[in-house]
Structures are given as C-alpha cells and as structure tokens.
Design a protein around this motif. Structure first.
Motif, mmCIF file in Angstrom:
data_model
loop_
_atom_site.group_PDB
_atom_site.id
_atom_site.type_symbol
_atom_site.label_atom_id
_atom_site.label_comp_id
_atom_site.label_asym_id
_atom_site.label_seq_id
_atom_site.Cartn_x
_atom_site.Cartn_y
_atom_site.Cartn_z
ATOM 1 N N THR A 27 -2.811 -4.820 -13.792
ATOM 2 C CA THR A 27 -2.090 -4.196 -12.537
ATOM 3 C C THR A 27 -1.951 -5.252 -11.452
ATOM 4 O O THR A 27 -2.792 -5.780 -11.041
ATOM 5 C CB THR A 27 -2.796 -2.974 -12.156
ATOM 6 O OG1 THR A 27 -3.443 -2.060 -13.214
ATOM 7 C CG2 THR A 27 -2.182 -2.205 -11.037
ATOM 8 N N GLU A 28 -0.568 -4.915 -10.963
ATOM 9 C CA GLU A 28 -0.204 -5.974 -9.808
ATOM 10 C C GLU A 28 -1.176 -5.820 -8.488
ATOM 11 O O GLU A 28 -1.252 -4.691 -8.373
ATOM 12 C CB GLU A 28 0.970 -5.947 -9.339
ATOM 13 C CG GLU A 28 1.963 -6.724 -10.692
ATOM 14 C CD GLU A 28 3.437 -6.742 -10.314
ATOM 15 O OE1 GLU A 28 4.227 -6.856 -10.991
ATOM 16 O OE2 GLU A 28 3.874 -6.123 -9.226
ATOM 17 N N GLU A 372 -2.597 2.551 -15.495
ATOM 18 C CA GLU A 372 -1.971 1.693 -14.486
ATOM 19 C C GLU A 372 -1.581 2.973 -13.396
ATOM 20 O O GLU A 372 -1.111 3.986 -13.934
ATOM 21 C CB GLU A 372 -0.431 1.049 -15.006
ATOM 22 C CG GLU A 372 -0.575 0.361 -15.983
ATOM 23 C CD GLU A 372 0.629 -0.545 -16.554
ATOM 24 O OE1 GLU A 372 1.444 0.057 -16.100
ATOM 25 O OE2 GLU A 372 0.458 -1.291 -17.501
ATOM 26 N N ARG A 374 0.288 3.914 -9.568
ATOM 27 C CA ARG A 374 1.299 3.843 -8.825
ATOM 28 C C ARG A 374 1.443 4.774 -7.630
ATOM 29 O O ARG A 374 1.095 6.082 -7.952
ATOM 30 C CB ARG A 374 2.938 3.750 -9.475
ATOM 31 C CG ARG A 374 2.833 2.353 -10.589
ATOM 32 C CD ARG A 374 3.088 1.357 -9.863
ATOM 33 N NE ARG A 374 3.212 0.149 -10.844
ATOM 34 C CZ ARG A 374 2.374 -0.543 -11.331
ATOM 35 N NH1 ARG A 374 0.947 -0.174 -11.303
ATOM 36 N NH2 ARG A 374 2.534 -1.412 -12.281
#
Length: 387
Positions: A27-28, A372, A374
C-alpha cells in the motif's frame, strides 16, 4: 501481472545468488513516523545477509533489516545503525519483529514473542515513501546493485508491516499464530462519514468458483438508508455477491439480478454478528443474527459465484473496483469478516457469534487477509478480545 498475497506460503531461497529476489508492492505511503515489521525466517548462513531491504531513489538503506556475520540482528535507518545481540539464527523458523517510533526514537526487537532491551535512535526522523521493498537481496541502489554474498539463503514467510508500533499483546499473539499475512485480527474498521472515496479492498485466497459459502461479520450502524455490508463484483456482474441493508431495515442477498430479502431486526449502535449461508445444490439461503437462525429461502439453485472479482467493504461497486455512490456507502463499524467456501454447521455459527479468535474463513480470514484501505477509514483496536 503482479501476484497477490502469500497466505499459507513460504519463500524458499535455496542458493547464494545476485539474481533471485521477491519485490513487494505494498500500500502506498508518503512517509512513516513509526512502524512494526514482522516476519518468520530460518537460515543457517553465518555471514551477513538481508531479511528486508527498502531503498529509495536517494537512500539505498532507507530501512534495512540485516543479519550480521557475528549473529547480531541490525536495523538500519539511513545512516543510523542499531545492532542487537540476539539468539543465533538456525534451521528453525523464528518469528522476528522490530518496532521503531520517531517521537521517542525507541527501537525494539521481538524474537518469538520475547522482547529485547530498547535502544534509542533516529529520533524525530521519518522513513520516506516512494521506494522499493526487496526480499532475498540487499539493495545498493533502488531495485538493484545486488551482491550474492549478501543474499538471503533460507526460508521467509509472514512478512507484515504496519505504520504504527504494535502492542506487546499483539506481537505476542502474532508470534503464536501461523500464516498471519497482514490481517485485521483485533481490529475494527470505522467508517465515520458518508462518502464515495473511502473503502477497504480485501485481497482473499484465490478460488475458482463458489458453489456454497458462509459469510460472517460483525457490524454496528445507525443509518436507516440502503447501504452495502460487503460488495463482490466481477467483470461481468457488479453484484456477483452483495450483502445489502435496505432502507426498510431488511437485509438482502444479491446474486446478480436475483435478490433475496429477509425481514430481520433493525440494525443499531450495538455490534451484531451477522452470517448468511448459501448452498447451490439445494439453493437454500439462511441468515443468522447473533447465533439465531432466520427462516430459509431458496434461490440461485444450481448457480455459482464466479471468481476473479473484487471484494469491497464500505462501498457498493457498480463496476469492478469503483463507480461508488456516497448514498450507498457504509457508515459505522465493521469487524470479523470471514468467508468460507462451504456452509458452516449451526453449532459452528452459534459458537462464532459468542466467541473470539475463530480459525477464520478459508477464503477470507479477518486474521490474515491482505487489504488495501483508501480515504478516511480508521483501523482501530476494538479490545473485544483479550489474550
């Protein structure tokens, strides 16, 4: 195309080489001001080698977990090096964790759930984002500059990293649990606002198709409108499998265009355990709330749930991975999401509703599932269970 997930898998590096490695695509993140890094490893090599190498364009040792030839384990953060005199590596898998916190500078190792002494360094600094994570090699430049004499030879598994310092209880629990590949054990997802940009994508164990399933979760929310509890979409069908709350308080199970409504007690601020099961040969669909069974209905008999799709919490997908509507978003708390590829027994579902630390689903296990996140979703300790 990148591979997804290593649940139940180990990486075996059998030879000393400068050409064998695994690159992780996490994950960024923009930067880390704290972290916990955990893995399981076994190696008989007595030389220096890398367990975990993270390099950026400007710093080849932005974060390096290293084994020294003198058996010490080291954490390197840029030019700061922290050596710990720990038990020698050998042919037995060890659970290794290391934590660091920028605010205090505290660095701590854990071996098989036992804590080391603490050391202080790199205080007030950060680990920068945008880099490359490599297993099996030590990077002398981002993505390369490998030296076979620094390569890892042995077995690696269960590599997990968090952007915060885990509690001693959590680390001890991880050391005892097999195949924990990230996961959300002991965590809740808190969706606080109605939005079309906040979600958690689950990356489960691959499956070919489902001819039966049991889906369970715990949820609490006060919204009286329609919203998704779990959305699974494929390229052909956006509602391949959808667990839905209607504005009239019914819970519904969608199989494509086939919808099955159940008039059940209204959701509210109390967490409740919700399960739904389906079996293709009979078509029987059953809901369970807090271990109490609904009446049975029949639908999608002879059908299957197709694979290759995307599981989403917090949003309802009108196409794979997107086309969200804020008016259909989940606002509340979600935890303990599990999916099995068979119908659980009544006794098993009742036991799940009453307890913690189940073995977990064999398709989705809350304990180990890759994910993930967001947007503004918060991942919080729920303290619902104690070890």
């Amino acid at each position: 195309m990148p591979s997804v997930g290593f649940s139940g898998k180990s990486l075996v590096f059998s030879t000393q080489t400068d050409s064998t490695y695994v690159k992780l695509l996490p994950t960024e993140f923009s930067q880390l001001s704290a972290f916990t890094l955990c893995l399981r490893a076994a190696s008989e090599a007595k030389r220096g080698y890398s367990f975990f190498s993270y390099a950026t364009a400007t710093k080849d040792n932005e974060l390096l977990l290293w084994h020294n030839e003198n058996t010490k384990l080291s954490l390197r953060l840029d030019t700061d090096l922290f050596d710990f005199d720990l038990p020698e590596m050998d042919a037995q898998l060890k659970h290794i964790c290391v934590t660091w916190d920028s605010l205090t500078g505290l660095t701590t190792f854990w071996i098989n759930g036992i804590r080391s002494l603490r050391k202080v360094g790199h205080k007030g600094e950060v680990v920068h984002g945008g880099g490359t994570i490599i297993l099996g090699q030590e990077q002398d430049q981002e993505g390369g500059g490998f030296d076979s004499q620094q390569s890892f030879v042995g077995e690696l598994a269960d590599v997990n990293m968090w952007d915060h310092v885990l509690s001693p209880r959590d680390i001890k629990a991880l050391s005892r649990r097999c195949h924990s590949t990230g996961g959300l054990s002991g965590k809740s997802l808190v969706f606080s606002t109605q939005t079309d940009s906040t979600y958690v994508k689950l990356l489960p164990t691959e499956f070919s198709q489902l001819s039966a399933f049991t889906l369970c979760l715990r949820a609490a929310l006060e919204a009286k409108r329609g919203y998704s509890l779990l959305s699974y979409a494929t390229a052909n069908t956006d509602n391949e499998l959808l667990l839905w709350h209607n504005e009239n308080t019914k819970l519904s199970l969608y199989f494509g265009s086939d919808i099955f409504h159940f008039a059940l007690p209204e959701t509210d601020a109390l967490l409740r355990h919700i399960c739904v099961s389906w079996d293709s040969p009979t078509g029987i669909i059953t809901f369970w709330l807090n271990g109490v069974r609904s009446l049975r209905k029949v639908g999608n008999k002879g059908g299957v749930v197709r694979s290759g799709g995307t599981f989403m919490l917090g949003q309802e997908q009108d196409q794979v991975g997107g086309k969200f509507d804020s008016k259909q978003s989940f606002v509340g708390e979600l935890t303990d999401v599990h999916l099995w590829d068979y119908v659980l027994s009544a006794n098993d579902i009742k036991a799940l509703s009453q307890g913690c630390h189940s073995a977990g689903g064999n398709i989705i296990s809350w304990h180990t599932v890759q994910y993930e996140s967001r947007g503004s979703v918060k991942i919080e300790d729920n303290h619902d269970c104690s070890f």
